[in-house]
Design a protein around this motif. Structure first.
Motif, PDB file in Angstrom:
ATOM      1  N   PHE A   8       0.833  -1.207   0.000  1.00 26.79           N
ATOM      2  CA  PHE A   8       0.000   0.000   0.000  1.00 26.79           C
ATOM      3  C   PHE A   8       0.868   1.258   0.000  1.00 26.79           C
ATOM      4  N   GLU A   9       1.931   1.251   0.776  1.00 28.27           N
ATOM      5  CA  GLU A   9       2.833   2.406   0.795  1.00 28.27           C
ATOM      6  C   GLU A   9       3.491   2.603  -0.568  1.00 28.27           C
ATOM      7  N   ALA A  10       3.923   1.513  -1.194  1.00 31.70           N
ATOM      8  CA  ALA A  10       4.570   1.612  -2.505  1.00 31.70           C
ATOM      9  C   ALA A  10       3.605   2.151  -3.555  1.00 31.70           C
ATOM     10  N   VAL A  11       2.392   1.624  -3.593  1.00 31.23           N
ATOM     11  CA  VAL A  11       1.395   2.089  -4.560  1.00 31.23           C
ATOM     12  C   VAL A  11       1.069   3.557  -4.313  1.00 31.23           C
ATOM     13  N   ASN A  12       0.986   3.941  -3.068  1.00 31.46           N
ATOM     14  CA  ASN A  12       0.695   5.328  -2.720  1.00 31.46           C
ATOM     15  C   ASN A  12       1.770   6.263  -3.274  1.00 31.46           C
ATOM     16  N   ILE A  13       3.015   5.907  -3.093  1.00 30.73           N
ATOM     17  CA  ILE A  13       4.129   6.740  -3.554  1.00 30.73           C
ATOM     18  C   ILE A  13       4.252   6.726  -5.077  1.00 30.73           C
ATOM     19  N   ILE A  14       4.230   5.536  -5.662  1.00 31.38           N
ATOM     20  CA  ILE A  14       4.501   5.380  -7.098  1.00 31.38           C
ATOM     21  C   ILE A  14       3.357   5.901  -7.973  1.00 31.38           C
ATOM     22  N   TYR A  15       2.116   5.581  -7.599  1.00 35.18           N
ATOM     23  CA  TYR A  15       0.979   5.855  -8.489  1.00 35.18           C
ATOM     24  C   TYR A  15       0.032   6.961  -8.021  1.00 35.18           C
ATOM     25  N   PHE A  16       0.058   7.296  -6.737  1.00 33.04           N
ATOM     26  CA  PHE A  16      -0.955   8.221  -6.234  1.00 33.04           C
ATOM     27  C   PHE A  16      -0.368   9.461  -5.555  1.00 33.04           C
ATOM     28  N   ASN A  17       0.914   9.726  -5.807  1.00 35.84           N
ATOM     29  CA  ASN A  17       1.539  10.960  -5.327  1.00 35.84           C
ATOM     30  C   ASN A  17       1.309  11.190  -3.829  1.00 35.84           C
ATOM     31  N   ASN A  18       1.325  10.094  -3.081  1.00 37.62           N
ATOM     32  CA  ASN A  18       1.128  10.135  -1.622  1.00 37.62           C
ATOM     33  C   ASN A  18      -0.210  10.747  -1.211  1.00 37.62           C
TER      34      ASN A  18
END
Length: 124
Positions: free
Chosen positions: A18-28
């Protein structure tokens, strides 16, 4: 976007993807809240504060409700079934979902692949 996760193994199996997806795809921009058991949310009407809900089918023994029961409860409250995602490591879960009388829900399997997780979140 606020996301609720009902998962008793959050730290071990779910947090990192979830943290990785947040950073990579959803600009935190994702705000994730984990509930270890069904009673951790308190009043289930709080579920409407979240745009998306992930439910693990098997929660800890101390949880009063399992993931199937949580999904049923929030659907009965009027939460949109399209915004519920089953999070599980079990194959053939679609059959179990139908057996429990639930509508066809989205599924993300564990181990979690980032593209599948991103797609489940992006739709909402």
């Amino acid at each position: 976007m606020k996301i609720a996760i009902f998962e008793n193994e959050y730290e071990a199996a779910v947090k990192t993807p979830f943290e990785a997806v947040n950073i990579i795809y959803f600009n935190n921009q994702l705000e994730v809240t984990n509930f270890v058991s069904s009673q951790d949310i308190g009043d289930f009407s709080k579920i409407f504060d979240f745009k998306l809900v992930f439910v693990d089918i098997h929660l800890s023994r101390r949880s009063e409700l399992d993931g199937f029961d949580i999904a049923k409860k929030i659907i009965e409250l009027g939460y949109p079934k399209e915004q519920i995602v089953v999070l599980t490591g079990h194959l053939g879960i679609e059959k179990k979902i139908a057996e429990k009388g639930l509508p066809n829900l989205k599924v993300v399997t564990k181990p979690i692949f980032l593209d599948k997780l991103r797609n489940a979140i992006k739709v909402n």
